[in-house]
Design a protein around this motif. Sequence first.
Motif, PDB file in Angstrom:
ATOM      1  N   ASP A  33       0.863  -1.183   0.000  1.00 36.76           N
ATOM      2  CA  ASP A  33       0.000   0.000   0.000  1.00 36.76           C
ATOM      3  C   ASP A  33       0.904   1.239   0.000  1.00 36.76           C
ATOM      4  O   ASP A  33       1.228   1.800   1.051  1.00 36.76           O
ATOM      5  CB  ASP A  33      -0.915  -0.016   1.217  1.00 36.76           C
ATOM      6  CG  ASP A  33      -1.989   1.046   1.162  1.00 36.76           C
ATOM      7  OD1 ASP A  33      -1.951   1.893   0.257  1.00 36.76           O
ATOM      8  OD2 ASP A  33      -2.871   1.026   2.044  1.00 36.76           O
ATOM      9  N   SER A  34       1.321   1.659  -1.182  1.00 34.92           N
ATOM     10  CA  SER A  34       2.306   2.739  -1.303  1.00 34.92           C
ATOM     11  C   SER A  34       1.759   4.079  -0.815  1.00 34.92           C
ATOM     12  O   SER A  34       2.524   4.908  -0.320  1.00 34.92           O
ATOM     13  CB  SER A  34       2.801   2.853  -2.735  1.00 34.92           C
ATOM     14  OG  SER A  34       1.718   3.086  -3.601  1.00 34.92           O
ATOM     15  N   GLU A  35       0.464   4.299  -0.931  1.00 36.58           N
ATOM     16  CA  GLU A  35      -0.118   5.549  -0.432  1.00 36.58           C
ATOM     17  C   GLU A  35       0.038   5.650   1.083  1.00 36.58           C
ATOM     18  O   GLU A  35       0.446   6.685   1.606  1.00 36.58           O
ATOM     19  CB  GLU A  35      -1.590   5.643  -0.803  1.00 36.58           C
ATOM     20  CG  GLU A  35      -1.841   5.838  -2.276  1.00 36.58           C
ATOM     21  CD  GLU A  35      -3.330   5.902  -2.575  1.00 36.58           C
ATOM     22  OE1 GLU A  35      -4.075   6.445  -1.749  1.00 36.58           O
ATOM     23  OE2 GLU A  35      -3.722   5.408  -3.634  1.00 36.58           O
ATOM     24  N   TYR A  36      -0.283   4.570   1.784  1.00 39.71           N
ATOM     25  CA  TYR A  36      -0.173   4.566   3.243  1.00 39.71           C
ATOM     26  C   TYR A  36       1.288   4.669   3.677  1.00 39.71           C
ATOM     27  O   TYR A  36       1.617   5.394   4.613  1.00 39.71           O
ATOM     28  CB  TYR A  36      -0.812   3.305   3.814  1.00 39.71           C
ATOM     29  CG  TYR A  36      -0.774   3.251   5.318  1.00 39.71           C
ATOM     30  CD1 TYR A  36      -1.601   4.061   6.078  1.00 39.71           C
ATOM     31  CD2 TYR A  36       0.099   2.396   5.987  1.00 39.71           C
ATOM     32  CE1 TYR A  36      -1.567   4.025   7.455  1.00 39.71           C
ATOM     33  CE2 TYR A  36       0.140   2.352   7.354  1.00 39.71           C
ATOM     34  CZ  TYR A  36      -0.698   3.163   8.097  1.00 39.71           C
ATOM     35  OH  TYR A  36      -0.649   3.134   9.456  1.00 39.71           O
ATOM     36  N   VAL A  37       2.171   3.968   2.976  1.00 40.41           N
ATOM     37  CA  VAL A  37       3.594   4.004   3.302  1.00 40.41           C
ATOM     38  C   VAL A  37       4.129   5.424   3.171  1.00 40.41           C
ATOM     39  O   VAL A  37       4.810   5.938   4.066  1.00 40.41           O
ATOM     40  CB  VAL A  37       4.393   3.033   2.405  1.00 40.41           C
ATOM     41  CG1 VAL A  37       5.883   3.273   2.524  1.00 40.41           C
ATOM     42  CG2 VAL A  37       4.055   1.596   2.749  1.00 40.41           C
ATOM     43  N   SER A  38       3.804   6.094   2.069  1.00 41.70           N
ATOM     44  CA  SER A  38       4.311   7.460   1.879  1.00 41.70           C
ATOM     45  C   SER A  38       3.708   8.419   2.899  1.00 41.70           C
ATOM     46  O   SER A  38       4.389   9.331   3.363  1.00 41.70           O
ATOM     47  CB  SER A  38       4.041   7.938   0.456  1.00 41.70           C
ATOM     48  OG  SER A  38       2.658   7.994   0.214  1.00 41.70           O
ATOM     49  N   LYS A  39       2.437   8.212   3.266  1.00 38.68           N
ATOM     50  CA  LYS A  39       1.808   9.071   4.266  1.00 38.68           C
ATOM     51  C   LYS A  39       2.503   8.943   5.623  1.00 38.68           C
ATOM     52  O   LYS A  39       2.802   9.942   6.283  1.00 38.68           O
ATOM     53  CB  LYS A  39       0.336   8.697   4.421  1.00 38.68           C
ATOM     54  CG  LYS A  39      -0.438   9.611   5.342  1.00 38.68           C
ATOM     55  CD  LYS A  39      -1.852   9.118   5.608  1.00 38.68           C
ATOM     56  CE  LYS A  39      -2.657   9.033   4.351  1.00 38.68           C
ATOM     57  NZ  LYS A  39      -4.069   8.656   4.610  1.00 38.68           N
ATOM     58  N   VAL A  40       2.786   7.723   6.054  1.00 34.47           N
ATOM     59  CA  VAL A  40       3.446   7.498   7.345  1.00 34.47           C
ATOM     60  C   VAL A  40       4.863   8.058   7.320  1.00 34.47           C
ATOM     61  O   VAL A  40       5.297   8.723   8.264  1.00 34.47           O
ATOM     62  CB  VAL A  40       3.450   5.995   7.693  1.00 34.47           C
ATOM     63  CG1 VAL A  40       4.352   5.708   8.879  1.00 34.47           C
ATOM     64  CG2 VAL A  40       2.039   5.527   7.970  1.00 34.47           C
TER      65      VAL A  40
END
Length: 71
Positions: A33-40
């Motif tokens: 989940d690249s969106e969640y990874v970048s957000k964190v």
Amino acid sequence: MRIGFVGLSVAVLFLTGCSSQPESMSQSRYEVDSEYVSKVERQARMSGMSNVEVYWVNPPRKEKGANTEGN
């Protein structure tokens, strides 16, 4: 001698058959989940602490093609 050879051949064939898997099973239904990874990672950098690094041991995954909801 012949019984030992036949037994060994059967064992080898049996183990070979058990170790193979269908090609469709080798592909995963999940992706990172690249969106969640970048957000964190972005929040960790902006938290005010310097030199923060995030190491993902088990990165979050989602099903391929799944729609994401805005949280």
